[in-house]
Design a protein around this motif. Structure first.
Motif, mmCIF file in Angstrom:
data_model
loop_
_atom_site.group_PDB
_atom_site.id
_atom_site.type_symbol
_atom_site.label_atom_id
_atom_site.label_comp_id
_atom_site.label_asym_id
_atom_site.label_seq_id
_atom_site.Cartn_x
_atom_site.Cartn_y
_atom_site.Cartn_z
ATOM 1 N N ALA A 1 0.825 -1.207 0.000
ATOM 2 C CA ALA A 1 0.000 0.000 0.000
ATOM 3 C C ALA A 1 0.858 1.255 0.000
ATOM 4 O O ALA A 1 1.959 1.277 0.543
ATOM 5 C CB ALA A 1 -0.908 0.011 1.227
ATOM 6 N N ASP A 2 0.324 2.307 -0.614
ATOM 7 C CA ASP A 2 0.967 3.613 -0.628
ATOM 8 C C ASP A 2 0.130 4.570 0.205
ATOM 9 O O ASP A 2 -0.879 5.095 -0.252
ATOM 10 C CB ASP A 2 1.089 4.128 -2.064
ATOM 11 C CG ASP A 2 1.815 5.467 -2.149
ATOM 12 O OD1 ASP A 2 2.141 6.030 -1.083
ATOM 13 O OD2 ASP A 2 2.034 5.948 -3.276
ATOM 14 N N GLU B 1 -3.632 4.343 -1.484
ATOM 15 C CA GLU B 1 -3.682 3.685 -2.797
ATOM 16 C C GLU B 1 -2.944 2.350 -2.709
ATOM 17 O O GLU B 1 -1.961 2.231 -1.965
ATOM 18 C CB GLU B 1 -3.009 4.535 -3.872
ATOM 19 C CG GLU B 1 -3.693 5.856 -4.162
ATOM 20 C CD GLU B 1 -4.989 5.708 -4.930
ATOM 21 O OE1 GLU B 1 -5.229 4.598 -5.468
ATOM 22 O OE2 GLU B 1 -5.745 6.694 -4.991
ATOM 23 N N LEU C 1 -9.165 -1.079 1.413
ATOM 24 C CA LEU C 1 -8.765 -1.646 0.116
ATOM 25 C C LEU C 1 -9.503 -2.939 -0.217
ATOM 26 O O LEU C 1 -9.319 -3.477 -1.309
ATOM 27 C CB LEU C 1 -7.249 -1.885 0.106
ATOM 28 C CG LEU C 1 -6.375 -0.628 0.158
ATOM 29 C CD1 LEU C 1 -4.906 -1.004 0.310
ATOM 30 C CD2 LEU C 1 -6.583 0.237 -1.088
#
Length: 224
Positions: free
Chosen positions: A20-21, A87, A123
């Motif tokens: 994940a970012d 993201e 997510l």
């Protein structure tokens, strides 16, 4: 690429910059704390290059006796925005879906446990994992072996060389070694001195290459 040649019994993953970012929220939290203490702000590149340890292991050295006040400022800022800016890393969703078809999965991160679990839910990935172990969930944080031991227990196995810990930096590889697992680097580690600076048991340059490799290892295991 130095790929590993047999399918592991389980895969434990790092979170930030591996799957994940969420760096914009981390940067905002750090800079809010730095501003409150009159310290210089960090760019996103500086955050990526310097954030490795958990907050309880890193903030006392930065903020001294008032580190708990800095902690509260940091978390207030992060909680306000982390799900908005979050993201997936490129290809991470497909990689997890493939990996989950073959072996049990877990996460060990130095992100605070509740934040980590909220991001996995955001997510839509919670169902992939037997455990999501974050900072504060065990007596010591990564690179201590305790979080990986807890994650392996949730997968029904003991830590060992048939378990991969997949991460993006040298501290992740150290955590794998301390737990007796194999350290697998995902990405090129440009933010941590590059591949030449990192001792590891295997590496994949990106998520798609790792997904393809896992599929091949799974097929070989079925045929052999």
């Amino acid at each position: 690429m130095s790929a590993l040649d047999t399918l592991p019994r389980a895969i434990v993953w790092d979170w930030d910059n591996t799957l994940a970012d969420g760096w914009p929220a981390i940067m905002a939290g750090l800079n809010a704390a730095f501003s409150a203490f009159g310290l210089p702000q960090w760019t996103l590149e500086e955050v990526r290059a310097n954030v490795r340890k958990s907050l309880r292991d890193s903030f006392p050295a930065i903020f001294g006796a008032e580190w708990t006040r800095a902690r509260d400022i940091f978390y207030a800022e992060v909680r306000a925005r982390h799900l908005v800016v979050l993201e997936p890393m490129p290809g991470a969703g497909a990689l997890l879906a493939e990996a989950a078809r073959h072996v049990p999965l877990a996460v060990v991160s130095n992100k605070q446990g509740p934040l980590l679990r909220a991001e996995a839910a955001q997510l839509g990935w919670t169902g992939h994992f037997r455990a999501l172990v974050g900072a504060g969930d065990t007596v010591a944080d990564k690179p201590s072996p305790e979080p990986i031991r807890l994650a392996c227990a949730a997968c029904g196995i003991l830590p060992g060389p048939d378990v991969w810990y997949v991460g993006d930096n040298a501290l992740d590889m150290e955590a794998a070694r301390r737990a007796g697992c194999r350290g697998v680097l995902l990405g090129l580690a440009e933010h941590d001195g590059g591949l030449a600076a990192i001792t590891r048991d295997g590496d994949y340059p990106d998520a798609e290459m790792m997904r393809s490799a896992l599929l091949g290892l799974a097929l070989a295991a079925r045929l052999g």
